[in-house]
Design a protein around this motif. Structure first.
Motif, short mmCIF file in Angstrom:
data_model
loop_
_atom_site.label_atom_id
_atom_site.label_comp_id
_atom_site.label_asym_id
_atom_site.label_seq_id
_atom_site.Cartn_x
_atom_site.Cartn_y
_atom_site.Cartn_z
N GLU A 72 -2.58 13.09 -13.10
CA GLU A 72 -1.83 14.27 -12.65
C GLU A 72 -2.66 15.13 -11.69
O GLU A 72 -2.13 15.68 -10.72
CB GLU A 72 -1.39 15.10 -13.86
CG GLU A 72 -0.45 16.24 -13.48
CD GLU A 72 0.16 16.93 -14.68
OE1 GLU A 72 -0.05 16.48 -15.82
OE2 GLU A 72 0.85 17.94 -14.47
N LYS A 76 -7.44 14.42 -7.21
CA LYS A 76 -7.23 15.32 -6.07
C LYS A 76 -8.57 15.73 -5.47
O LYS A 76 -9.60 15.70 -6.15
CB LYS A 76 -6.39 16.51 -6.52
CG LYS A 76 -4.95 16.09 -6.87
CD LYS A 76 -4.15 17.20 -7.48
CE LYS A 76 -2.73 16.72 -7.83
NZ LYS A 76 -1.94 17.75 -8.53
N HIS A 109 -3.29 9.38 -6.72
CA HIS A 109 -2.62 10.62 -6.26
C HIS A 109 -3.68 11.71 -6.14
O HIS A 109 -4.21 12.12 -7.14
CB HIS A 109 -1.55 11.02 -7.27
CG HIS A 109 -0.86 12.31 -6.96
ND1 HIS A 109 0.12 12.40 -6.01
CD2 HIS A 109 -1.01 13.56 -7.45
CE1 HIS A 109 0.56 13.65 -5.97
NE2 HIS A 109 -0.11 14.37 -6.82
N GLU A 157 3.05 15.70 0.99
CA GLU A 157 3.70 16.97 1.33
C GLU A 157 3.29 17.53 2.70
O GLU A 157 2.89 18.68 2.81
CB GLU A 157 3.43 17.99 0.22
CG GLU A 157 3.95 17.50 -1.13
CD GLU A 157 3.59 18.41 -2.31
OE1 GLU A 157 3.07 19.51 -2.08
OE2 GLU A 157 3.83 18.00 -3.46
N GLU A 263 7.65 11.49 -9.04
CA GLU A 263 7.28 12.64 -9.88
C GLU A 263 8.51 13.22 -10.56
O GLU A 263 8.69 14.44 -10.65
CB GLU A 263 6.59 13.72 -9.02
CG GLU A 263 5.39 13.21 -8.25
CD GLU A 263 4.62 14.28 -7.49
OE1 GLU A 263 4.87 15.49 -7.72
OE2 GLU A 263 3.78 13.91 -6.65
O1 G3I Z 1 -8.23 23.01 -15.11
C1 G3I Z 1 -8.03 24.42 -14.97
C2 G3I Z 1 -8.50 25.13 -16.20
O2 G3I Z 1 -9.90 24.96 -16.31
C3 G3I Z 1 -8.14 26.62 -16.06
O3 G3I Z 1 -8.47 27.28 -17.24
C4 G3I Z 1 -6.63 26.78 -15.84
C5 G3I Z 1 -6.22 28.24 -15.62
O4 G3I Z 1 -5.06 28.33 -14.83
O5 G3I Z 1 -6.29 26.06 -14.69
C6 G3I Z 1 -6.53 24.67 -14.80
O6 G3I Z 1 -6.16 24.08 -13.63
C7 G3I Z 1 -4.78 23.91 -13.43
C8 G3I Z 1 -4.49 22.43 -13.22
O7 G3I Z 1 -3.14 22.24 -12.93
C9 G3I Z 1 -4.82 21.61 -14.47
O8 G3I Z 1 -4.01 21.98 -15.52
C10 G3I Z 1 -4.36 24.68 -12.20
O9 G3I Z 1 -4.49 26.08 -12.44
C11 G3I Z 1 -2.93 24.36 -11.83
O10 G3I Z 1 -2.62 24.95 -10.59
C12 G3I Z 1 -2.76 22.86 -11.71
O11 G3I Z 1 -1.41 22.62 -11.46
C13 G3I Z 1 -1.11 21.33 -10.97
C14 G3I Z 1 -0.38 21.44 -9.64
O12 G3I Z 1 0.01 20.15 -9.21
C15 G3I Z 1 -1.27 22.05 -8.58
O13 G3I Z 1 -0.61 22.13 -7.36
C16 G3I Z 1 -0.20 20.66 -12.00
O14 G3I Z 1 -0.93 20.40 -13.20
C17 G3I Z 1 0.35 19.35 -11.43
O15 G3I Z 1 1.35 18.86 -12.28
C18 G3I Z 1 0.96 19.60 -10.07
O16 G3I Z 1 1.40 18.37 -9.55
C19 G3I Z 1 2.03 18.42 -8.27
C20 G3I Z 1 1.70 17.13 -7.57
O17 G3I Z 1 0.31 16.93 -7.53
C21 G3I Z 1 2.31 17.09 -6.16
N1 G3I Z 1 3.73 17.36 -6.19
C22 G3I Z 1 4.13 18.56 -6.93
C23 G3I Z 1 3.57 18.53 -8.35
C24 G3I Z 1 4.04 19.73 -9.14
O18 G3I Z 1 3.56 20.92 -8.61
#
Ligand code: G3I
Length: 462
Positions: A72, A76, A109, A157, A263
């Motif tokens: 997920e 990146k 991904h 994207e 997705e």
């Molecule tokens: O790992 C940190 C953690 O240490 C911290 O405490 C926490 C506080 O917010 O953040 C954690 O990181 C987060 C990460 O996911 C892991 O959970 C980020 O804030 C958060 O922004 C991130 O979100 C991811 C998102 O992409 C970022 O753009 C989502 O999990 C993930 O599902 C999402 O996936 C994207 C695809 O890659 C591309 N298409 C859209 C899709 C949904 O947005």
């Protein structure tokens, strides 16, 4: 010789007679997503996060249902090359090795994306330098995983919603229009065995954005830029699917590329109720059928194993419940619909038809929540679980608290807390329910900040 032939013919005749008489079992319809998908010649995958791999229900569901995995976040750029030319693959390696041990295909991904991109890349302003940096990133990352990745989301994207113009990113600004084809060429060189995909959201039906992607793919095919596939992310909304998903998949396929739903999730306003869940089931069925109708649509990947960890509620306030398994890993109506669309039979092969694998013939339950008391900084609630037309041996209720709320006390229920999610099981005497019978438990929530909003509730058997 003739005697041997007669014996063989006799055995064949006997076998045929047994088959006709039903003495041999006909091969059973598949009861998991991955088996059903495999029988149709496609993969059925999920995004997975290394941080949840210590949770047995998560891993069991992943291994049982899915034959393709997309990390997920772990591949990146901010994770794999957090500082220039210094690469780290720990979490991604663990996911890939888990996938391999389970015979799952892996979707890489993603190699080039404007999001989750470290600041040091954003700061580059020379075309030559950024091209070098991008090619170096691709050759290292795709090179590291070479041989273990079936499909790469090479560029993610890159187009804007609405107009279909290129998205204003550092790659677009500094390198220019050709950064996408340069990325595909570098990826082909780094891993000649992987299918190379362009991946985006809101390109699931025909619109200005998918038209722009279509034109790019058509141009790449005409000029020999190495592109093999298009990923339609399919982050969708219950009851609002584009009506032309199949036609859109077909037009990409007609360009000579494979298509993947990469997705998939279909979100709703929370909490879920039976009519939203039924609409969601119909929507999952429609997307699955659209893919199956086009031979070059080779796989469907949902964006997460369970609603419990979906990205949706973090980004869309008040929305969620977008996946196939609920917070307690129970199969939702969307699961059954997807499995049926794939040609499988809901159930678990134990013959009781309830899908939980324990052979105890549990029926279904519904549940209701009532607020029984309220004060400035807290409230009491009661949950009633009611069996449907079949008896149940046990039940599970899942309460999701709101921010600032804390479970203070609970009676007639046995809780397990995981952050805001509280999974409640019976205490023993209120476990089994006759058809139509009910059991209740009560609880007290403290809300020091004054947020006394009701928790969300789902329930399942056992
Ligand atoms: O790992 C940190 C953690 O240490 C911290 O405490 C926490 C506080 O917010 O953040 C954690 O990181 C987060 C990460 O996911 C892991 O959970 C980020 O804030 C958060 O922004 C991130 O979100 C991811 C998102 O992409 C970022 O753009 C989502 O999990 C993930 O599902 C999402 O996936 C994207 C695809 O890659 C591309 N298409 C859209 C899709 C949904 O947005």
């Amino acid at each position: 010789m003739r005697r041997a032939l007669t014996a063989v013919l006799g055995a064949v005749t006997l076998l045929l007679a047994m088959l006709v008489a039903g003495a041999l079992p006909a091969s059973a319809a598949p009861t998991t997503l991955k088996e059903a998908a495999a029988a149709k010649g496609i993969v059925f995958g999920t995004a997975a996060a290394q941080s949840h791999m210590g949770e047995s229900a998560y891993v069991n569901t992943l291994n049982r249902e899915f034959n393709q995995l997309t990390p997920e976040n772990e591949m990146k750029w901010e994770t794999t090359e957090p500082s220039r030319n210094s690469f780290s693959y720990g979490a991604a390696d663990q996911l890939v090795s888990h996938a391999r041990s389970q015979g799952m295909a892996v979707r890489g991904h993603t190699l080039v994306w404007h999001s989750q991109l470290p600041d040091w890349v954003e700061g580059i302003s020379s075309r030559t330098e950024l091209l070098d940096v991008m090619n170096n990133h691709i050759s290292n990352v795709a090179g590291h995983f070479q041989g273990d990745i079936e499909y790469w989301d090479v560029v993610n994207e890159a187009f804007q919603d609405g107009s279909g113009a290129r998205r204003d990113t550092v790659f677009q600004r500094v390198i220019g229009d050709d950064y996408i084809e340069q990325a595909f060429r570098a990826a082909r060189q780094a891993d000649p065995g992987a299918e190379l995909c362009y991946n985006d959201y809101n390109i699931d039906g025909r619109n200005a954005k998918s038209d722009a992607v279509y034109a790019m793919v058509q141009d790449f095919k005409a000029r020999g830029v190495p592109i093999d596939c298009v990923g339609l992310q399919a982050h969708l909304i219950v009851g609002s699917l584009p009506g032309d998903i199949q036609a859109n998949i077909q037009r990409f396929a007609d360009l000579g590329v494979n298509v993947y739903i990469t997705e998939l999730d279909i979100r709703m306003q929370t909490p879920p109720d039976s009519s939203k869940l039924a609409q969601q089931a119909a929507d999952y069925r429609a997307v699955t059928s659209a893919c199956l109708a086009v031979p070059r649509c080779k796989g469907i990947t949902v964006w997460g194993v369970t609603d419990k960890y979906s990205w949706v509620p973090d980004v869309f306030e008040g929305e969620g419940a977008a996946l196939l398994f609920d917070d307690a890993y129970a199969k939702k109506p969307a699961y059954d619909a997807t499995l049926e669309a794939l040609g499988g039979t809901p159930g678990d092969g134990d013959g009781d038809g309830d899908g939980d694998g324990d052979g105890d013939n549990d029926g279904t339950v519904t549940c209701t929540y009532t607020r029984t008391a309220q004060w400035n900084n807290g409230f009491n609630g009661q949950v009633t679980i009611t069996a449907g037309s079949g008896a149940v041996s046990s039940w599970t209720a899942v309460l999701t608290m709101n921010s600032g709320q804390d479970l203070q006390a609970i009676w007639n229920g046995s809780p397990t807390e995981n952050g805001d999610v509280i999974t409640v099981k019976p205490v023993g005497w209120n476990s089994s329910l006759a058809p139509g019978a009910s059991a209740s438990f009560g609880f007290t929530v403290s809300a020091p900040g004054g947020n006394v909003a009701d928790p969300a509730l789902t329930c399942s058997t056992p």
